[in-house]
Scaffold this motif. Structure first.
Motif, PDB file in Angstrom:
ATOM      1  N   GLY A  95       2.064   8.502   9.177  1.00  0.00           N
ATOM      2  CA  GLY A  95       2.330   9.294   7.997  1.00  0.00           C
ATOM      3  C   GLY A  95       1.049   9.881   7.427  1.00  0.00           C
ATOM      4  N   GLN A  96       1.190  10.571   6.295  1.00  0.00           N
ATOM      5  CA  GLN A  96       0.055  11.243   5.669  1.00  0.00           C
ATOM      6  C   GLN A  96      -0.694  10.341   4.694  1.00  0.00           C
ATOM      7  OE1 GLN A  96      -1.040  14.433   6.479  1.00  0.00           O
ATOM      8  NE2 GLN A  96       0.382  13.998   8.143  1.00  0.00           N
ATOM      9  N   GLY A  97      -0.088   9.239   4.302  1.00  0.00           N
ATOM     10  CA  GLY A  97      -0.769   8.275   3.451  1.00  0.00           C
ATOM     11  C   GLY A  97      -0.427   8.390   1.983  1.00  0.00           C
ATOM     12  N   THR A  98      -0.623   7.281   1.280  1.00  0.00           N
ATOM     13  CA  THR A  98      -0.468   7.234  -0.171  1.00  0.00           C
ATOM     14  C   THR A  98      -1.623   6.423  -0.739  1.00  0.00           C
ATOM     15  OG1 THR A  98       1.078   6.686  -1.969  1.00  0.00           O
ATOM     16  CG2 THR A  98       1.048   5.188  -0.097  1.00  0.00           C
ATOM     17  N   GLN A  99      -2.216   6.902  -1.818  1.00  0.00           N
ATOM     18  CA  GLN A  99      -3.427   6.307  -2.363  1.00  0.00           C
ATOM     19  C   GLN A  99      -3.116   5.121  -3.262  1.00  0.00           C
ATOM     20  OE1 GLN A  99      -6.704   7.044  -1.744  1.00  0.00           O
ATOM     21  NE2 GLN A  99      -7.288   5.353  -3.104  1.00  0.00           N
ATOM     22  N   VAL A 100      -3.859   4.041  -3.057  1.00  0.00           N
ATOM     23  CA  VAL A 100      -3.787   2.864  -3.918  1.00  0.00           C
ATOM     24  C   VAL A 100      -5.173   2.611  -4.484  1.00  0.00           C
ATOM     25  CG1 VAL A 100      -3.426   0.370  -3.991  1.00  0.00           C
ATOM     26  CG2 VAL A 100      -1.858   1.816  -2.680  1.00  0.00           C
ATOM     27  N   THR A 101      -5.254   2.518  -5.798  1.00  0.00           N
ATOM     28  CA  THR A 101      -6.523   2.258  -6.455  1.00  0.00           C
ATOM     29  C   THR A 101      -6.373   1.052  -7.367  1.00  0.00           C
ATOM     30  OG1 THR A 101      -7.086   4.610  -6.420  1.00  0.00           O
ATOM     31  CG2 THR A 101      -8.341   3.202  -7.911  1.00  0.00           C
ATOM     32  N   VAL A 102      -7.212   0.048  -7.150  1.00  0.00           N
ATOM     33  CA  VAL A 102      -7.165  -1.170  -7.944  1.00  0.00           C
ATOM     34  C   VAL A 102      -8.475  -1.301  -8.699  1.00  0.00           C
ATOM     35  CG1 VAL A 102      -6.777  -3.649  -7.943  1.00  0.00           C
ATOM     36  CG2 VAL A 102      -5.712  -2.225  -6.175  1.00  0.00           C
ATOM     37  N   SER A 103      -8.389  -1.344  -9.993  1.00  0.00           N
ATOM     38  CA  SER A 103      -9.591  -1.446 -10.824  1.00  0.00           C
ATOM     39  C   SER A 103      -9.771  -2.876 -11.315  1.00  0.00           C
ATOM     40  CB  SER A 103      -9.503  -0.488 -12.005  1.00  0.00           C
ATOM     41  OG  SER A 103      -8.350  -0.778 -12.777  1.00  0.00           O
ATOM     42  N   VAL A 141       9.616  13.286  14.781  1.00  0.00           N
ATOM     43  CA  VAL A 141       9.498  12.124  13.920  1.00  0.00           C
ATOM     44  C   VAL A 141       8.600  12.431  12.726  1.00  0.00           C
ATOM     45  CG1 VAL A 141       8.764   9.722  13.767  1.00  0.00           C
ATOM     46  CG2 VAL A 141       9.793  10.582  15.878  1.00  0.00           C
ATOM     47  N   GLN A 142       9.023  11.998  11.575  1.00  0.00           N
ATOM     48  CA  GLN A 142       8.205  12.125  10.376  1.00  0.00           C
ATOM     49  C   GLN A 142       8.214  10.807   9.622  1.00  0.00           C
ATOM     50  OE1 GLN A 142       9.756  15.609   8.278  1.00  0.00           O
ATOM     51  NE2 GLN A 142       7.988  16.757   9.008  1.00  0.00           N
ATOM     52  N   LEU A 143       7.047  10.418   9.119  1.00  0.00           N
ATOM     53  CA  LEU A 143       6.913   9.233   8.289  1.00  0.00           C
ATOM     54  C   LEU A 143       6.393   9.677   6.933  1.00  0.00           C
ATOM     55  CD1 LEU A 143       6.684   8.196  11.317  1.00  0.00           C
ATOM     56  CD2 LEU A 143       5.428   6.270  10.372  1.00  0.00           C
ATOM     57  N   ALA A 144       7.063   9.268   5.876  1.00  0.00           N
ATOM     58  CA  ALA A 144       6.685   9.684   4.523  1.00  0.00           C
ATOM     59  C   ALA A 144       6.472   8.456   3.657  1.00  0.00           C
ATOM     60  CB  ALA A 144       7.766  10.585   3.925  1.00  0.00           C
ATOM     61  N   GLU A 145       5.223   8.275   3.223  1.00  0.00           N
ATOM     62  CA  GLU A 145       4.890   7.150   2.347  1.00  0.00           C
ATOM     63  C   GLU A 145       5.012   7.552   0.875  1.00  0.00           C
ATOM     64  OE1 GLU A 145       1.725   7.099   5.739  1.00  0.00           O
ATOM     65  OE2 GLU A 145       2.752   8.580   4.484  1.00  0.00           O
ATOM     66  N   SER A 146       5.303   6.559   0.057  1.00  0.00           N
ATOM     67  CA  SER A 146       5.325   6.761  -1.397  1.00  0.00           C
ATOM     68  C   SER A 146       5.084   5.427  -2.074  1.00  0.00           C
ATOM     69  CB  SER A 146       6.662   7.350  -1.854  1.00  0.00           C
ATOM     70  OG  SER A 146       7.721   6.455  -1.568  1.00  0.00           O
ATOM     71  N   GLY A 147       4.830   5.479  -3.374  1.00  0.00           N
ATOM     72  CA  GLY A 147       4.678   4.256  -4.151  1.00  0.00           C
ATOM     73  C   GLY A 147       3.256   3.897  -4.522  1.00  0.00           C
ATOM     74  N   GLY A 148       2.294   4.662  -4.035  1.00  0.00           N
ATOM     75  CA  GLY A 148       0.920   4.374  -4.397  1.00  0.00           C
ATOM     76  C   GLY A 148       0.648   4.674  -5.863  1.00  0.00           C
ATOM     77  N   GLY A 149      -0.515   4.269  -6.333  1.00  0.00           N
ATOM     78  CA  GLY A 149      -0.881   4.510  -7.718  1.00  0.00           C
ATOM     79  C   GLY A 149      -2.120   3.745  -8.093  1.00  0.00           C
ATOM     80  N   SER A 150      -2.382   3.698  -9.390  1.00  0.00           N
ATOM     81  CA  SER A 150      -3.543   2.992  -9.917  1.00  0.00           C
ATOM     82  C   SER A 150      -3.085   1.803 -10.734  1.00  0.00           C
ATOM     83  CB  SER A 150      -4.374   3.936 -10.792  1.00  0.00           C
ATOM     84  OG  SER A 150      -4.887   5.012 -10.030  1.00  0.00           O
ATOM     85  N   VAL A 151      -3.640   0.647 -10.441  1.00  0.00           N
ATOM     86  CA  VAL A 151      -3.292  -0.571 -11.171  1.00  0.00           C
ATOM     87  C   VAL A 151      -4.555  -1.377 -11.431  1.00  0.00           C
ATOM     88  CG1 VAL A 151      -0.962  -0.719 -10.208  1.00  0.00           C
ATOM     89  CG2 VAL A 151      -2.850  -1.895  -9.064  1.00  0.00           C
ATOM     90  N   GLN A 152      -4.447  -2.301 -12.340  1.00  0.00           N
ATOM     91  CA  GLN A 152      -5.554  -3.221 -12.583  1.00  0.00           C
ATOM     92  C   GLN A 152      -5.431  -4.416 -11.642  1.00  0.00           C
ATOM     93  OE1 GLN A 152      -5.523  -4.086 -16.839  1.00  0.00           O
ATOM     94  NE2 GLN A 152      -7.094  -2.515 -17.115  1.00  0.00           N
ATOM     95  N   ALA A 153      -6.548  -5.064 -11.429  1.00  0.00           N
ATOM     96  CA  ALA A 153      -6.563  -6.259 -10.591  1.00  0.00           C
ATOM     97  C   ALA A 153      -5.520  -7.258 -11.100  1.00  0.00           C
ATOM     98  CB  ALA A 153      -7.945  -6.892 -10.592  1.00  0.00           C
ATOM     99  N   GLY A 154      -4.800  -7.854 -10.158  1.00  0.00           N
ATOM    100  CA  GLY A 154      -3.736  -8.775 -10.507  1.00  0.00           C
ATOM    101  C   GLY A 154      -2.372  -8.124 -10.576  1.00  0.00           C
TER     102      GLY A 154
END
Length: 125
Positions: free
Chosen positions: A116-124, A2-15
């Motif tokens: 999964g290995q994870g995907t980073q989400v950063t909210v400023s 079994v493998q789980l692959a995340e995607s779609g993370g990124g950096s966004v502003q609040a809201g």
């Protein structure tokens, strides 16, 4: 395997919004329960949302109710996490997790055996 692959993370502003995806491969059947977890630097991993495959019952942490929506495409073995009105406290590594044994479903970490290995989400702010 079994493998789980995340995607779609990124950096966004609040809201802002992001949509995370988790693709499950290596199995011919869908998971009984699939969840999303967040781990911020220096903190423990916490459950954010989960979905039971059969009933499509959704579970959410109080902190994300009304802002996040979990969904799944059984045919494609993909689980999504739509995150709206993001806040700085939503920042962290987001992990997808799956349980194939059945039984309890929810946002508790002990329920899940595959990660999964994870995907980073950063909210400023």
């Amino acid at each position: 395997q079994v493998q789980l692959a995340e995607s779609g993370g990124g950096s966004v502003q609040a809201g802002g919004s992001l949509r995370l995806s988790c693709v499950v491969s290596g199995v011919t059947y869908v998971s009984a329960c699939t969840g999303w977890f967040r781990q911020a630097p220096g903190l423990e991993r916490v459950g954010v949302a989960a979905i039971r495959t059969g009933s499509m019952t959704e579970y959410y942490a109080d902190s994300v109710k009304g802002r996040f929506t979990i969904s799944r495409d059984n045919g494609q073995k993909v689980v999504y996490l739509q995150m709206n009105n993001l806040k700085p406290e939503d920042t962290g590594m987001y992990y997808c997790a799956a349980d194939f044994a059945g039984g309890t479903c929810g946002t508790a970490e002990w329920i899940f055996g595959e990660w999964g290995q994870g995907t980073q989400v950063t909210v400023s702010s």
